[in-house]
Design a protein around this motif. Sequence first.
Motif, PDB file in Angstrom:
ATOM      1  N   GLU A 180     -43.443  30.342  23.393  1.00  0.00           N
ATOM      2  CA  GLU A 180     -44.794  30.673  22.970  1.00  0.00           C
ATOM      3  C   GLU A 180     -45.266  29.588  21.854  1.00  0.00           C
ATOM      4  OE1 GLU A 180     -48.115  32.944  22.881  1.00  0.00           O
ATOM      5  OE2 GLU A 180     -46.339  33.140  24.176  1.00  0.00           O
ATOM      6  N   PRO A 181     -46.351  29.117  22.132  1.00  0.00           N
ATOM      7  CA  PRO A 181     -46.729  28.329  21.006  1.00  0.00           C
ATOM      8  C   PRO A 181     -47.194  29.106  19.630  1.00  0.00           C
ATOM      9  CG  PRO A 181     -48.123  28.035  22.971  1.00  0.00           C
ATOM     10  CD  PRO A 181     -47.239  29.141  23.328  1.00  0.00           C
ATOM     11  N   ASN A 182     -46.443  28.417  18.691  1.00  0.00           N
ATOM     12  CA  ASN A 182     -46.652  29.114  17.373  1.00  0.00           C
ATOM     13  C   ASN A 182     -47.191  28.365  16.011  1.00  0.00           C
ATOM     14  OD1 ASN A 182     -44.320  27.320  16.859  1.00  0.00           O
ATOM     15  ND2 ASN A 182     -43.061  28.733  15.767  1.00  0.00           N
ATOM     16  N   ALA A 183     -47.307  26.898  16.479  1.00  0.00           N
ATOM     17  CA  ALA A 183     -48.047  26.199  15.483  1.00  0.00           C
ATOM     18  C   ALA A 183     -48.585  25.099  15.784  1.00  0.00           C
ATOM     19  CB  ALA A 183     -46.668  25.637  14.458  1.00  0.00           C
ATOM     20  N   LEU A 184     -49.521  24.439  14.919  1.00  0.00           N
ATOM     21  CA  LEU A 184     -50.278  23.300  15.282  1.00  0.00           C
ATOM     22  C   LEU A 184     -50.181  22.237  14.124  1.00  0.00           C
ATOM     23  CD1 LEU A 184     -53.836  24.149  16.680  1.00  0.00           C
ATOM     24  CD2 LEU A 184     -52.181  23.281  17.834  1.00  0.00           C
ATOM     25  N   LEU A 185     -50.236  21.260  14.399  1.00  0.00           N
ATOM     26  CA  LEU A 185     -49.935  20.011  13.536  1.00  0.00           C
ATOM     27  C   LEU A 185     -51.080  19.182  13.840  1.00  0.00           C
ATOM     28  CD1 LEU A 185     -47.908  19.243  10.996  1.00  0.00           C
ATOM     29  CD2 LEU A 185     -47.179  17.638  12.856  1.00  0.00           C
ATOM     30  N   ILE A 186     -52.015  18.939  12.744  1.00  0.00           N
ATOM     31  CA  ILE A 186     -53.269  18.063  12.821  1.00  0.00           C
ATOM     32  C   ILE A 186     -53.033  16.812  12.004  1.00  0.00           C
ATOM     33  CG2 ILE A 186     -55.800  18.033  12.782  1.00  0.00           C
ATOM     34  CD1 ILE A 186     -55.950  21.042  13.436  1.00  0.00           C
ATOM     35  N   ILE A 187     -52.978  15.676  12.504  1.00  0.00           N
ATOM     36  CA  ILE A 187     -52.700  14.452  11.748  1.00  0.00           C
ATOM     37  C   ILE A 187     -53.867  13.491  11.810  1.00  0.00           C
ATOM     38  CG2 ILE A 187     -51.097  12.635  11.236  1.00  0.00           C
ATOM     39  CD1 ILE A 187     -48.844  13.781  12.579  1.00  0.00           C
ATOM     40  N   GLY A 188     -54.744  13.270  10.679  1.00  0.00           N
ATOM     41  CA  GLY A 188     -55.845  12.275  10.492  1.00  0.00           C
ATOM     42  C   GLY A 188     -55.278  11.134  10.583  1.00  0.00           C
ATOM     43  N   LEU A 189     -55.903  10.133  11.473  1.00  0.00           N
ATOM     44  CA  LEU A 189     -55.597   8.872  11.649  1.00  0.00           C
ATOM     45  C   LEU A 189     -56.470   7.770  11.049  1.00  0.00           C
ATOM     46  CD1 LEU A 189     -53.784   9.177  15.140  1.00  0.00           C
ATOM     47  CD2 LEU A 189     -52.575   9.096  13.086  1.00  0.00           C
ATOM     48  N   PRO A 190     -55.984   6.675  10.501  1.00  0.00           N
ATOM     49  CA  PRO A 190     -54.826   6.196  10.312  1.00  0.00           C
ATOM     50  C   PRO A 190     -54.007   6.858   9.191  1.00  0.00           C
ATOM     51  CG  PRO A 190     -56.279   4.576  10.002  1.00  0.00           C
ATOM     52  CD  PRO A 190     -57.248   5.809  10.062  1.00  0.00           C
ATOM     53  N   ASN A 191     -54.894   7.385   8.190  1.00  0.00           N
ATOM     54  CA  ASN A 191     -54.149   7.394   6.796  1.00  0.00           C
ATOM     55  C   ASN A 191     -53.947   8.880   6.665  1.00  0.00           C
ATOM     56  OD1 ASN A 191     -54.274   4.499   6.347  1.00  0.00           O
ATOM     57  ND2 ASN A 191     -56.594   4.841   6.031  1.00  0.00           N
ATOM     58  N   GLY A 192     -54.001   9.684   7.349  1.00  0.00           N
ATOM     59  CA  GLY A 192     -53.679  11.101   7.235  1.00  0.00           C
ATOM     60  C   GLY A 192     -55.301  11.805   6.859  1.00  0.00           C
ATOM     61  N   PRO A 193     -55.168  13.070   6.224  1.00  0.00           N
ATOM     62  CA  PRO A 193     -53.820  13.784   5.882  1.00  0.00           C
ATOM     63  C   PRO A 193     -53.191  14.590   7.021  1.00  0.00           C
ATOM     64  CG  PRO A 193     -55.776  14.986   5.202  1.00  0.00           C
ATOM     65  CD  PRO A 193     -56.364  13.746   5.880  1.00  0.00           C
ATOM     66  N   THR A 194     -52.056  15.475   6.725  1.00  0.00           N
ATOM     67  CA  THR A 194     -51.512  16.045   7.932  1.00  0.00           C
ATOM     68  C   THR A 194     -51.708  17.631   7.456  1.00  0.00           C
ATOM     69  OG1 THR A 194     -50.003  14.218   8.297  1.00  0.00           O
ATOM     70  CG2 THR A 194     -49.355  16.377   8.991  1.00  0.00           C
ATOM     71  N   ALA A 195     -52.225  18.437   8.421  1.00  0.00           N
ATOM     72  CA  ALA A 195     -52.225  19.772   8.188  1.00  0.00           C
ATOM     73  C   ALA A 195     -51.237  20.515   8.971  1.00  0.00           C
ATOM     74  CB  ALA A 195     -53.770  20.281   8.415  1.00  0.00           C
ATOM     75  N   HIS A 196     -50.422  21.368   8.436  1.00  0.00           N
ATOM     76  CA  HIS A 196     -49.930  22.388   9.142  1.00  0.00           C
ATOM     77  C   HIS A 196     -50.224  23.678   9.403  1.00  0.00           C
ATOM     78  CE1 HIS A 196     -45.470  24.246   9.725  1.00  0.00           C
ATOM     79  NE2 HIS A 196     -46.019  24.179  10.913  1.00  0.00           N
ATOM     80  N   PHE A 197     -50.578  24.316  10.702  1.00  0.00           N
ATOM     81  CA  PHE A 197     -51.003  25.611  10.677  1.00  0.00           C
ATOM     82  C   PHE A 197     -50.044  26.307  11.544  1.00  0.00           C
ATOM     83  CE2 PHE A 197     -54.855  22.929  10.487  1.00  0.00           C
ATOM     84  CZ  PHE A 197     -55.403  23.553   9.489  1.00  0.00           C
TER      85      PHE A 197
ATOM     86  N   PHE B 275     -57.160  32.317  19.741  1.00  0.00           N
ATOM     87  CA  PHE B 275     -56.192  32.220  18.775  1.00  0.00           C
ATOM     88  C   PHE B 275     -56.570  32.415  17.274  1.00  0.00           C
ATOM     89  CE2 PHE B 275     -57.296  27.778  19.914  1.00  0.00           C
ATOM     90  CZ  PHE B 275     -57.261  27.257  18.678  1.00  0.00           C
ATOM     91  N   THR B 276     -55.428  32.320  16.465  1.00  0.00           N
ATOM     92  CA  THR B 276     -55.759  32.515  14.727  1.00  0.00           C
ATOM     93  C   THR B 276     -54.878  31.520  14.356  1.00  0.00           C
ATOM     94  OG1 THR B 276     -56.087  35.083  15.053  1.00  0.00           O
ATOM     95  CG2 THR B 276     -55.549  34.168  13.080  1.00  0.00           C
ATOM     96  N   LEU B 277     -55.253  30.924  13.208  1.00  0.00           N
ATOM     97  CA  LEU B 277     -54.615  29.914  12.465  1.00  0.00           C
ATOM     98  C   LEU B 277     -54.275  30.072  11.182  1.00  0.00           C
ATOM     99  CD1 LEU B 277     -56.145  26.416  13.990  1.00  0.00           C
ATOM    100  CD2 LEU B 277     -54.172  27.623  14.688  1.00  0.00           C
ATOM    101  N   LYS B 278     -53.345  30.020  10.456  1.00  0.00           N
ATOM    102  CA  LYS B 278     -53.271  30.091   9.033  1.00  0.00           C
ATOM    103  C   LYS B 278     -52.396  28.626   8.451  1.00  0.00           C
ATOM    104  CE  LYS B 278     -51.948  33.112   5.483  1.00  0.00           C
ATOM    105  NZ  LYS B 278     -51.421  34.595   4.921  1.00  0.00           N
ATOM    106  N   LEU B 279     -53.194  28.139   7.206  1.00  0.00           N
ATOM    107  CA  LEU B 279     -52.732  27.051   6.887  1.00  0.00           C
ATOM    108  C   LEU B 279     -51.437  27.211   5.789  1.00  0.00           C
ATOM    109  CD1 LEU B 279     -53.640  23.950   6.449  1.00  0.00           C
ATOM    110  CD2 LEU B 279     -54.595  24.680   4.248  1.00  0.00           C
ATOM    111  N   VAL B 280     -50.342  26.282   6.422  1.00  0.00           N
ATOM    112  CA  VAL B 280     -49.229  26.501   5.880  1.00  0.00           C
ATOM    113  C   VAL B 280     -49.122  25.301   4.622  1.00  0.00           C
ATOM    114  CG1 VAL B 280     -46.743  26.412   6.269  1.00  0.00           C
ATOM    115  CG2 VAL B 280     -47.971  27.398   7.808  1.00  0.00           C
ATOM    116  N   SER B 281     -49.328  24.277   4.922  1.00  0.00           N
ATOM    117  CA  SER B 281     -49.300  22.884   3.973  1.00  0.00           C
ATOM    118  C   SER B 281     -50.465  22.062   4.304  1.00  0.00           C
ATOM    119  CB  SER B 281     -48.097  22.152   4.077  1.00  0.00           C
ATOM    120  OG  SER B 281     -47.788  22.023   5.372  1.00  0.00           O
TER     121      SER B 281
END
Length: 362
Positions: free
Chosen positions: A191-208, A322-328
Amino acid sequence: MAIGGKRKRNNDSDGEDDSSRRRTRTEPEKEIKEPFRPSMIKNKEKRSEVHAKVKHQKKLEKRAKAKARDAAVKRAIELGEEPPEKKVPRTIENTREVDETVCKPDDEELFAGNDADEFSSVLNRQHNPKILITTCRFNSTRGPAFISELLTVIPNAHYFKRGTYDLKKIVEYANKQDFTSLVVVHTNRREPNALLIIGLPNGPTAHFKLTNLVLRKDIKNHGVPTSHQPELVLNNFTTRLGHRVGRMIQSLFPQDPEFKGRRVVTFHNQRDFIFFRHHRYIFETKEIKKIESKGKKDEDGKSEKVPDHKTIARLQECGPRFTLKLVSLQHGTFDSKGGEYEWVHKPEMDTSRRSQNRIDTS
């Protein structure tokens, strides 16, 4: 003689008698009776009957209060006086603590930094967004199904199979291919349980954290989206952290929506939960019959009915949901060992429901 003398000494010694000795004893405390509740009745039928009566009585009292309030307002209006103040219910929303990080419209420092952040080139239309979507190493059956629907939601998105490549190698490859963002779908127990979105080329990285996933095929009366670029709606991203996360989400989509496609992608933030919805507008024309004025009549002498058309707009959900919650939120691209974090969610942040949210103030 001895007995009588003993009785006399008992009556005369220190002036104490049986009543005084009884007073010196500790008196038992009175038991506090609990108020009667229908749940205290053991018989089920009797309990249901009493509960129905109590509920009906509360309903009558509520109706009587409403009538008295309406009568007071009407009487005040007739006398030209101010009506009584309307009571505002006490809710979690109107009792929240004030957050100092809320973005104000006149915050020049915040909006001046928008031209120099990592998303300015895409949001200023200097570059078109180009998204790379991949998965974790151990994928599941619902993972590809979810990704295939993400490809229909996000324009100019491309899927690459993860294989055994490290995420840092994928980031290097995406930078060489001029991708603007990298989206990684993580799964757990099929089951999909997380999304990682990385901005390129210099970030940032968000973990949901990802929850409550509903695919398109599981939505009743779902619609099929077109290939037009969607309109993006962001709600309640009002704090400084929310402003940054909102710009990151906004950089995934083109900044020139095609309104002819009638597609709408919504990220609604409430209490730090980001609810995703994908809809399309549908315009329906309904025929409404109206009676013309009495002057126009048909041959039988009856009023002539002329059909009138009215256009009604409604929404049809296209999915997924779906529902997202920011982890970091991490500085730069993904680095699990030496990365520096802008913000990390901690369990003590959720102790009070009245405390102000980090992303929004709703």
